[in-house]
Design a protein around this motif. Structure first.
Motif, PDB file in Angstrom:
ATOM      1  N   THR A   6       0.822  -1.219   0.000  1.00  0.00           N
ATOM      2  CA  THR A   6       0.000   0.000   0.000  1.00  0.00           C
ATOM      3  C   THR A   6       0.852   1.265   0.000  1.00  0.00           C
ATOM      4  OG1 THR A   6      -0.076  -0.142   2.408  1.00  0.00           O
ATOM      5  CG2 THR A   6      -1.958  -1.064   1.209  1.00  0.00           C
ATOM      6  N   LYS A   7       2.161   1.100   0.247  1.00  0.00           N
ATOM      7  CA  LYS A   7       3.014   2.275   0.383  1.00  0.00           C
ATOM      8  C   LYS A   7       3.372   2.869  -0.989  1.00  0.00           C
ATOM      9  CE  LYS A   7       7.542   3.645   1.935  1.00  0.00           C
ATOM     10  NZ  LYS A   7       8.854   3.180   1.624  1.00  0.00           N
ATOM     11  N   SER A   8       3.192   4.172  -1.103  1.00  0.00           N
ATOM     12  CA  SER A   8       3.547   4.851  -2.340  1.00  0.00           C
ATOM     13  C   SER A   8       5.059   5.042  -2.399  1.00  0.00           C
ATOM     14  CB  SER A   8       2.838   6.206  -2.363  1.00  0.00           C
ATOM     15  OG  SER A   8       2.886   6.714  -3.659  1.00  0.00           O
ATOM     16  N   VAL A   9       5.695   4.396  -3.362  1.00  0.00           N
ATOM     17  CA  VAL A   9       7.156   4.432  -3.467  1.00  0.00           C
ATOM     18  C   VAL A   9       7.605   5.608  -4.338  1.00  0.00           C
ATOM     19  CG1 VAL A   9       9.121   3.144  -4.391  1.00  0.00           C
ATOM     20  CG2 VAL A   9       7.428   1.977  -2.991  1.00  0.00           C
TER      21      VAL A   9
ATOM     22  N   SER B  41      18.602   9.619  -0.703  1.00  0.00           N
ATOM     23  CA  SER B  41      19.020   8.749   0.387  1.00  0.00           C
ATOM     24  C   SER B  41      18.511   7.324   0.173  1.00  0.00           C
ATOM     25  CB  SER B  41      18.524   9.314   1.724  1.00  0.00           C
ATOM     26  OG  SER B  41      17.136   9.478   1.653  1.00  0.00           O
ATOM     27  N   THR B  42      19.032   6.418   0.976  1.00  0.00           N
ATOM     28  CA  THR B  42      18.633   5.022   0.839  1.00  0.00           C
ATOM     29  C   THR B  42      17.119   4.884   1.079  1.00  0.00           C
ATOM     30  OG1 THR B  42      19.031   2.786   1.642  1.00  0.00           O
ATOM     31  CG2 THR B  42      19.351   4.542   3.226  1.00  0.00           C
ATOM     32  N   GLY B  43      16.470   4.103   0.215  1.00  0.00           N
ATOM     33  CA  GLY B  43      15.027   3.927   0.325  1.00  0.00           C
ATOM     34  C   GLY B  43      14.200   5.040  -0.297  1.00  0.00           C
ATOM     35  N   SER B  44      14.862   5.979  -0.974  1.00  0.00           N
ATOM     36  CA  SER B  44      14.110   7.102  -1.545  1.00  0.00           C
ATOM     37  C   SER B  44      13.370   6.738  -2.836  1.00  0.00           C
ATOM     38  CB  SER B  44      15.050   8.298  -1.789  1.00  0.00           C
ATOM     39  OG  SER B  44      16.101   7.923  -2.643  1.00  0.00           O
ATOM     40  N   GLY B  45      13.710   5.581  -3.422  1.00  0.00           N
ATOM     41  CA  GLY B  45      12.983   5.127  -4.606  1.00  0.00           C
ATOM     42  C   GLY B  45      13.778   5.131  -5.891  1.00  0.00           C
ATOM     43  N   LYS B  46      15.100   5.268  -5.800  1.00  0.00           N
ATOM     44  CA  LYS B  46      15.940   5.353  -7.009  1.00  0.00           C
ATOM     45  C   LYS B  46      15.867   4.069  -7.838  1.00  0.00           C
ATOM     46  CE  LYS B  46      19.677   6.081  -4.533  1.00  0.00           C
ATOM     47  NZ  LYS B  46      19.072   5.970  -3.185  1.00  0.00           N
TER      48      LYS B  46
ATOM     49  N   THR C 175      22.247   8.391 -20.680  1.00  0.00           N
ATOM     50  CA  THR C 175      22.737   7.637 -19.523  1.00  0.00           C
ATOM     51  C   THR C 175      22.080   8.119 -18.237  1.00  0.00           C
ATOM     52  OG1 THR C 175      24.876   7.423 -20.623  1.00  0.00           O
ATOM     53  CG2 THR C 175      24.820   6.936 -18.275  1.00  0.00           C
ATOM     54  N   LEU C 176      21.551   7.153 -17.496  1.00  0.00           N
ATOM     55  CA  LEU C 176      21.026   7.458 -16.164  1.00  0.00           C
ATOM     56  C   LEU C 176      21.910   6.734 -15.173  1.00  0.00           C
ATOM     57  CD1 LEU C 176      17.183   6.826 -16.592  1.00  0.00           C
ATOM     58  CD2 LEU C 176      18.455   8.894 -17.035  1.00  0.00           C
ATOM     59  N   LEU C 177      22.443   7.433 -14.220  1.00  0.00           N
ATOM     60  CA  LEU C 177      23.262   6.733 -13.251  1.00  0.00           C
ATOM     61  C   LEU C 177      22.956   7.136 -11.824  1.00  0.00           C
ATOM     62  CD1 LEU C 177      27.132   7.183 -13.533  1.00  0.00           C
ATOM     63  CD2 LEU C 177      25.657   9.120 -13.657  1.00  0.00           C
ATOM     64  N   ILE C 178      22.602   6.107 -11.066  1.00  0.00           N
ATOM     65  CA  ILE C 178      22.359   6.299  -9.641  1.00  0.00           C
ATOM     66  C   ILE C 178      23.707   6.275  -8.948  1.00  0.00           C
ATOM     67  CG2 ILE C 178      21.408   5.220  -7.557  1.00  0.00           C
ATOM     68  CD1 ILE C 178      19.159   4.068  -9.349  1.00  0.00           C
ATOM     69  N   THR C 179      23.942   7.230  -8.091  1.00  0.00           N
ATOM     70  CA  THR C 179      25.216   7.238  -7.381  1.00  0.00           C
ATOM     71  C   THR C 179      25.052   7.814  -5.985  1.00  0.00           C
ATOM     72  OG1 THR C 179      27.495   8.054  -7.399  1.00  0.00           O
ATOM     73  CG2 THR C 179      25.845   9.468  -8.419  1.00  0.00           C
ATOM     74  N   GLN C 180      25.934   7.384  -5.109  1.00  0.00           N
ATOM     75  CA  GLN C 180      25.955   7.928  -3.744  1.00  0.00           C
ATOM     76  C   GLN C 180      26.933   9.097  -3.663  1.00  0.00           C
ATOM     77  OE1 GLN C 180      24.108   6.427  -1.449  1.00  0.00           O
ATOM     78  NE2 GLN C 180      23.728   4.380  -2.301  1.00  0.00           N
ATOM     79  N   LYS C 181      27.787   9.180  -4.693  1.00  0.00           N
ATOM     80  CA  LYS C 181      28.897  10.124  -4.600  1.00  0.00           C
ATOM     81  C   LYS C 181      28.605  11.421  -5.355  1.00  0.00           C
ATOM     82  CE  LYS C 181      31.724   6.627  -5.745  1.00  0.00           C
ATOM     83  NZ  LYS C 181      32.886   5.928  -6.264  1.00  0.00           N
TER      84      LYS C 181
ATOM     85  N   GLU D 270      12.043  10.458  -0.612  1.00  0.00           N
ATOM     86  CA  GLU D 270      10.756   9.835  -0.287  1.00  0.00           C
ATOM     87  C   GLU D 270       9.845   9.729  -1.509  1.00  0.00           C
ATOM     88  OE1 GLU D 270       9.054  11.651   3.169  1.00  0.00           O
ATOM     89  OE2 GLU D 270      10.814  11.235   4.395  1.00  0.00           O
ATOM     90  N   GLY D 271      10.429   9.311  -2.630  1.00  0.00           N
ATOM     91  CA  GLY D 271       9.642   9.051  -3.820  1.00  0.00           C
ATOM     92  C   GLY D 271       9.208  10.271  -4.606  1.00  0.00           C
ATOM     93  N   LYS D 272       9.706  11.425  -4.209  1.00  0.00           N
ATOM     94  CA  LYS D 272       9.341  12.651  -4.933  1.00  0.00           C
ATOM     95  C   LYS D 272      10.582  13.302  -5.535  1.00  0.00           C
ATOM     96  CE  LYS D 272       5.378  13.801  -2.014  1.00  0.00           C
ATOM     97  NZ  LYS D 272       5.623  12.803  -0.918  1.00  0.00           N
TER      98      LYS D 272
END
Ligand code: TTP
Ligand code: MG
Length: 240
Positions: free
Chosen positions: A20-23, A42-47, A194-200, A215-217
């Motif tokens: 039920t959670k909107s991601v 951040s972690t869990g943000s929906g990337k 190119t789409l790249l998810i990164t922490q850095k 938070e998914g936005k």
């Protein structure tokens, strides 16, 4: 050739089936053909969830994603996925040789093409140090490779198909800065979006634009300079 790989997220919301959670909530942005977009948050943000919607590993609950102005649901899954090189966060190798793992998904890949992709992915040297080089067996009963080596084999697998859209989910996290820099440089010769998810942040800054999600936005999209001025969260990330 006309540059392809224009991506549009049009008011996309997403809830995993059976939950039920909107991601993702009302996500909208576009990526230009050939553009390099870094995705941070951040972690869990929906990337990762956002990535999974593009090759339709899941379908958006609301809204529409378009590639080159056509909804992704209009393509056959085969054609859609053929045009996308997706390197997942934890890539899997199957039981087979290194060469087979790189060539996976591309029919009739030549040895030359395999080596070329491996060099661009900065994994060729490590492969040459294995006992049987490109014929070394990996996967369940094969040699153990490090997480970073698996990531780079998975990147080579994506590059060899010369995809219209290349997606890297934190794929350079295990690489030292020099190797990462060489990889990003080699990727510039591919004409793909190119789409790249990164922490850095240092990696994100090398992209044309940065998408910041929380938070998914979508909180902000723009260049490093633009985000520094427009987003207090971005300022906090940069200075932390
Ligand atoms: P992710 O999309 O996995 O978040 P992320 O990629 O930004 O996080 P990380 O930096 O740690 O990789 O998760 C967003 C939300 O979706 C989170 O609450 C977990 C949930 N989720 C599922 O329920 N099923 C899934 O398969 C995934 C990938 C996430
Ligand atoms: Mg993730």
């Amino acid at each position: 050739r006309v540059k392809q790989g224009f991506i549009t997220f049009d008011h996309v919301s997403f809830i995993y089936p059976g939950t039920t959670k909107s991601v993702l909530s009302n996500v909208r942005f576009s990526v230009n053909p050939g553009e390099r977009l870094a995705v941070i948050g951040s972690t869990g943000s929906g990337k990762t969830s956002l990535f999974q919607l593009i090759p339709r590993l899941y379908d958006a609950t609301e809204g529409e994603i378009r590639i080159d102005h056509r909804p992704t649901t209009d393509y056959t899954l085969d054609n859609l996925r053929r045009s996308i090189g997706y390197v997942p966060q934890s890539p899997l190798l199957f039981t087979g040789t290194v060469a087979e793992n790189i060539a996976w998904g591309k029919e009739h890949a030549s040895t030359k093409e395999i080596i070329h992709a491996a060099k661009d992915a900065q994994i060729h040297d490590a492969i040459m140090e294995l006992d049987n080089q490109y014929q070394t067996k990996v996967g369940q009963k094969g040699v153990n490779l490090s997480g970073g080596q698996k990531q780079r084999i998975s990147i080579a697998r994506a590059l060899i198909r010369n995809p219209k859209i290349l997606m890297l989910d934190d794929s350079t996290s295990a690489l030292d800065l020099t190797t990462e820099s060489k990889l990003l440089h080699a990727m510039e010769s591919y004409e793909c979006t190119t789409l790249l998810i990164t922490q850095k942040i240092s990696t994100a800054m090398r992209a044309d634009r940065i998408l910041l999600i929380d938070e998914g936005k979508v909180l902000a999209i723009g260049t490093h300079e633009e985000l520094l001025h427009s987003s207090s969260l971005y300022q906090r990330i940069v200075t932390s």
